[in-house]
Design an enzyme around this catalytic site. Structure first.
Site, PDB file in Angstrom:
ATOM      1  N   ARG A  91      -7.504 -14.370  10.457  1.00 13.94           N
ATOM      2  CA  ARG A  91      -8.369 -15.547  10.019  1.00 13.94           C
ATOM      3  C   ARG A  91      -8.580 -16.479  11.070  1.00 13.94           C
ATOM      4  O   ARG A  91      -9.846 -16.694  11.236  1.00 13.94           O
ATOM      5  CB  ARG A  91      -7.948 -16.305   8.658  1.00 13.94           C
ATOM      6  CG  ARG A  91      -7.933 -15.371   7.189  1.00 13.94           C
ATOM      7  CD  ARG A  91      -7.007 -15.984   6.345  1.00 13.94           C
ATOM      8  NE  ARG A  91      -5.811 -16.246   6.760  1.00 13.94           N
ATOM      9  CZ  ARG A  91      -5.290 -17.197   5.904  1.00 13.94           C
ATOM     10  NH1 ARG A  91      -5.568 -18.091   4.868  1.00 13.94           N
ATOM     11  NH2 ARG A  91      -3.982 -17.742   6.156  1.00 13.94           N
ATOM     12  N   TYR A 111       0.819  -1.133  -0.020  1.00 13.35           N
ATOM     13  CA  TYR A 111      -0.036   0.073   0.032  1.00 13.35           C
ATOM     14  C   TYR A 111       0.831   1.178  -0.073  1.00 13.35           C
ATOM     15  O   TYR A 111       2.045   1.220   0.004  1.00 13.35           O
ATOM     16  CB  TYR A 111      -1.117   0.146   1.028  1.00 13.35           C
ATOM     17  CG  TYR A 111      -1.919  -1.223   1.184  1.00 13.35           C
ATOM     18  CD1 TYR A 111      -2.961  -1.034   0.177  1.00 13.35           C
ATOM     19  CD2 TYR A 111      -2.096  -2.353   1.757  1.00 13.35           C
ATOM     20  CE1 TYR A 111      -4.083  -1.790  -0.072  1.00 13.35           C
ATOM     21  CE2 TYR A 111      -2.941  -3.210   1.554  1.00 13.35           C
ATOM     22  CZ  TYR A 111      -4.004  -2.899   0.888  1.00 13.35           C
ATOM     23  OH  TYR A 111      -5.190  -4.165   0.453  1.00 13.35           O
ATOM     24  N   CYS A 135      -8.551 -22.222  11.593  1.00 13.83           N
ATOM     25  CA  CYS A 135      -8.388 -21.715  10.345  1.00 13.83           C
ATOM     26  C   CYS A 135      -7.480 -22.742   9.267  1.00 13.83           C
ATOM     27  O   CYS A 135      -6.357 -22.958   9.678  1.00 13.83           O
ATOM     28  CB  CYS A 135      -7.973 -20.319  10.293  1.00 13.83           C
ATOM     29  SG  CYS A 135      -7.470 -19.709   8.603  1.00 13.83           S
ATOM     30  N   HIS A 140       0.712  -7.235  -2.478  1.00 10.95           N
ATOM     31  CA  HIS A 140      -0.556  -7.909  -3.023  1.00 10.95           C
ATOM     32  C   HIS A 140      -0.203  -8.238  -4.540  1.00 10.95           C
ATOM     33  O   HIS A 140      -0.758  -9.096  -5.239  1.00 10.95           O
ATOM     34  CB  HIS A 140      -1.661  -6.841  -3.057  1.00 10.95           C
ATOM     35  CG  HIS A 140      -2.343  -6.874  -1.679  1.00 10.95           C
ATOM     36  ND1 HIS A 140      -2.521  -8.041  -0.819  1.00 10.95           N
ATOM     37  CD2 HIS A 140      -3.018  -5.926  -1.027  1.00 10.95           C
ATOM     38  CE1 HIS A 140      -3.050  -7.629   0.126  1.00 10.95           C
ATOM     39  NE2 HIS A 140      -3.280  -6.452   0.119  1.00 10.95           N
TER      40      HIS A 140
END
Ligand code: FAD
Ligand code: NAP
Ligand code: SF4
Length: 679
Positions: free
Chosen positions: A314, A169, A337, A255
């Site tokens: 998660r 980011y 998870c 990402h």
């Protein structure tokens, strides 16, 4: 291996003094943020996790200014915004004794709207819109905006902020030369490239005061070309500490990286070696994140000195009571998870509300609830796959009497096949979890018992839940009875060996999984002792961290001794289309790198001693293979249904028994859970 967090009780002097000190709930954008009643829903979601004894919770990301918001309608934190709704979240968490920090995330070139900005106007493959380069004044203003947002967060009642400096980011776009090609004081030298992130931290500290938690999320490993070196990252960590950060959280991979960082094929704790290298250089708590999913592992990360804390995101979707169960010494009751991404990230990346495969209540705390049985009923459940297990355990927990019939000698259904696919070993955790609940809530489990109508009719059951799953489909191809032909059950459940040259008929989820299985003759690994060196070597990660971005100059190395063809009738460009959105790409890359020949537009003519005769795009060819494995989909198995209905019984079909087409465990478990909610 210890199974509790006992030694974690030592306070970190952050203002909270239980074992909560050492675990923080990582930020997740769930989609609740954009819902009309989003604040109330987020309040319920976070409060449930605080009640479950999660210590410091980080919210989903909010931009510190308008350009930094992730999507056109996303909220951001600025003086012109109505922020009152956030108080609901903060108050709900505080009522439960938790602490909560607001994540400040400037999307930079990853945001999806028309006003995106970045360090430089460098395109990224994951966004068709190219960001505009920020002016020097805008850089200084952005520093101020982070500070103002932190001050506003404090005024709303948040205990802190997390300044997002990882995952590629905006702040990461400034730190790395991959995107930062500026000529002013925000580009060039490392000191200049750190000016914006470090400025954001010091401005937040200045404006929000000394007794406010400021977490900085540092990219510990960029995993992209043009990423930072280890030395750069250590310098950055020291600089944000000096600027006033309270905690340094870590993130792994941008990402746009071509390496999976959290999906199931990533070994547990895969990046501890990178974070461990930062630890000696900072004095504030350092946090490890990524693929930590159980208390023993978290405990090990801390006791082995990798980090002072762990972040789990998660795992707290999967089980809001993770920490409470850990403290109470009930780790086997934690709903682990399994890294499938199917309920969470797949939904998030397709604009749907995040939830969880193994916990369909995640993000539905307001509208999916179970009622304790006022008049307990007597249920028969036929089939102990994910659907049958979810129904049996949840209904029994509400006080109903449940008898569970399973034809095989173990519970788990098809998850017993999934768990032997290399990379999917964690799927066994779901079976273990349900097993613990069946015992705890006294479900009468009848293994090796293929239920017949005689077992169910006139036996006092109020209803029968048919969770009998599926039957593999056998395609009508001349020669399908040839000895070369095996079903996926023969290979996975029956352990029948395949030859060196294998054709797989059907390229759905199971076709790809069977390809993985065949290409890994060593079989499934032990998730508690992951082979991280092998993962690094296969995906081209430089475990010595000698190169920028942590990428190995040797690239990916995925050897395979077998020759495998993966076939489908659909066109070639539809390969992998049914795989998970956020992990299917990695499976696809892996299969491709191991040299599997993917052939679409196939017609199957016949099978004989010469092999499999096909036409691909109309062109006839013979695949000279030793084995042919059929993975051609499945049909519902519900042979008991009509007899039970005719006998006047109430029958509910769930999972594969209800509908085999596009069946996955998300649907099977959710259907079971929703049925319990109606009782
Ligand atoms: P099943 O799991 O099929 O269970 C049905 C059970 O009923 C069986 O145990 C069977 O023995 C029993 N049974 C049948 N008839 C009777 C009877 N008369 N009496 C008693 N017992 C009976 N899904 C995903 O979402 N993600 C994945 O990554 C994934 N990977 C997979 C990998 C493999 C290799 C396989 C084979 C499947 C995978 N799946 C995956 C699919 C997933 O496992 C299924 O969608 C899920 O198991 C369906 O659950 P179910 O409860 O409907 O039925
Ligand atoms: P599937 O995804 O429906 O795939 C079946 C495959 O067989 C397709 O490639 C299909 O492609 C082919 N096929 C269908 N009928 C055929 C026929 N008559 N002759 C020849 N080929 C035929 O089913 P699956 O692979 O069995 O998986 C079952 C379920 O498990 C899926 O719904 C899936 O969601 C789930 N699962 C998911 C994952 C995951 O990673 N998410 C992994 C494993 C399983 P063509 O019609 O183009 O030939
Ligand atoms: Fe974990 Fe899968 Fe649930 Fe996501 S959907 S939280 S990956 S178990």
């Amino acid at each position: 291996m210890r199974n509790d967090f006992a030694h974690l009780l030592e306070p970190l002097d952050l203002g909270f003094t239980t074992l909560r000190n050492r675990v923080l709930m990582g930020s997740m954008h769930t989609g609740l943020e954009e819902m009309p009643d989003g604040y109330a829903r987020q309040a319920a979601f976070f409060a449930e996790r605080a009640r479950g004894e999660t210590g410091l919770i980080i919210t989903g990301g909010y931009g510190p200014n308008r350009e930094g918001r992730l999507a056109p309608k996303s909220d951001y934190i600025a003086p012109d915004q109505d922020l009152e709704g956030h108080r609901q979240i903060v108050e709900a968490v505080h009522r439960e004794g938790g602490k909560i920090a607001l994540q400040l995330l400037h999307g930079g070139r990853y945001a999806h709207h028309g006003e995106i900005v970045s360090a430089s106007a460098v395109p990224t493959r994951i966004n068709p819109v190219v960001a505009r380069e920020m002016t020097t004044d805008e850089c200084y203003q952005t520093i101020e905006d982070f500070g103002t947002a932190a001050k506003l967060a404090r005024q709303i009642g948040y205990d802190g902020v997390e300044i997002m400096g990882s995952e590629g980011y905006l702040l990461n776009q400034f730190t790395a030369q991959r995107v930062n090609q500026r000529k002013d004081e925000f580009g060039g030298t490392l000191e200049n490239r750190l000016r914006l992130p470090v400025g954001a931290v010091s401005n937040a500290r200045e404006k929000a005061g000394d007794d406010f938690i400021i977490v900085y999320r540092l990219s510990a490993l960029d995993l992209v070309e043009g990423g930072n070196t280890l030395e750069d990252i250590i310098t950055q960590a020291k600089a944000v500490e000096a600027a006033g950060a309270t905690i340094i959280n870590t993130g792994i991979g941008w990402h746009e990286a071509r390496i999976p960082t959290i999906a199931h094929m990533v070994p547990r704790g895969a990046f501890t070696w990178a974070v461990k290298r930062i630890k000696p250089h900072v004095t504030i708590p350092l946090v490890y994140s990524n693929r930590v999913n159980n208390p023993q592992q978290a405990d090990g990360i801390i006791s082995e000195g990798v980090a002072d804390m762990v972040s789990m995101a998660r795992p707290l979707l999967a089980d809001p009571d993770f920490m409470k169960k850990t403290r109470e010494g009930r780790p086997e009751e934690i709903n682990i998870c399994i890294g499938c991404n199917q309920g969470c990230l797949d939904n998030a990346f397709t604009g749907k509300l995040t939830t969880c495969m193994v916990n369909p209540r995640a993000c539905r705390e307001v509208d999916l609830n179970y009622r304790p049985a006022s008049t307990p009923k007597n249920f028969a459940v036929v089939g102990a796959g994910p659907g049958g297990l979810a129904f049996a355990a949840t209904a029994a927990e509400q006080g109903h009497k449940v008898t569970l019939f399973e034809a095989s000698d173990e519970i788990g259904g098809q998850f017993n096949l999934a768990k032997i696919i290399p990379g999917k070993e964690d799927y066994a955790e779901t079976i273990t979890y349900y097993g613990a609940l069946l015992r705890k809530f006294n479900v009468d489990v009848k293994l090796n018992h293929t239920a017949s109508a005689a077992d169910l009719v006139d036996k006092g059951f109020d209803a029968v839940i048919l969770a009998t799953g599926i039957t593999p489909r056998t395609p009508d191809i001349p020669g399908i009875d040839h000895p070369k032909v095996l079903s996926y059950l023969d290979v996975l459940a029956g352990g029948k060996p395949v030859g060196d040259k294998v054709a797989i008929i059907g390229a759905g989820g199971i076709g790809f999984d069977v390809a993985e299985y065949i290409m890994h003759p060593e079989g499934p690994g032990d998730p508690a002792h992951p082979d991280i060196a092998r993962f690094n070597s296969e995906w081209g990660i430089d475990g010595d961290y000698a190169h920028a971005g942590g990428l190995s100059p040797e690239g990916m190395r995925m050897p395979c001794d077998k020759q495998v063809w993966l076939l489908q009738r659909k066109p070639h460009n539809k390969f992998g289309a049914t795989l998970s959105k956020t992990r299917g790409w990695a499976t696809f890359v892996e299969v491709m790198f191991r040299g599997v020949k993917m052939v679409g537009d196939v017609e199957y003519d016949m099978i004989d001693d010469a092999g499999l005769h096909i036409r691909a795009g109309g062109e006839p060819q013979t695949l000279d293979v030793d084995s042919i494995v059929v993975c051609a989909g499945q049909d519902s198995r519900r042979d008991l249904h009509d007899a039970l209905v005719q006998a006047g019984m109430t029958v509910h079909l769930i999972g594969g028994a209800d509908e085999a087409r596009e069946l996955d465990a998300v649907r099977a478990i959710e259907q079971a859970s929703r049925l319990v909610a109606t009782l």
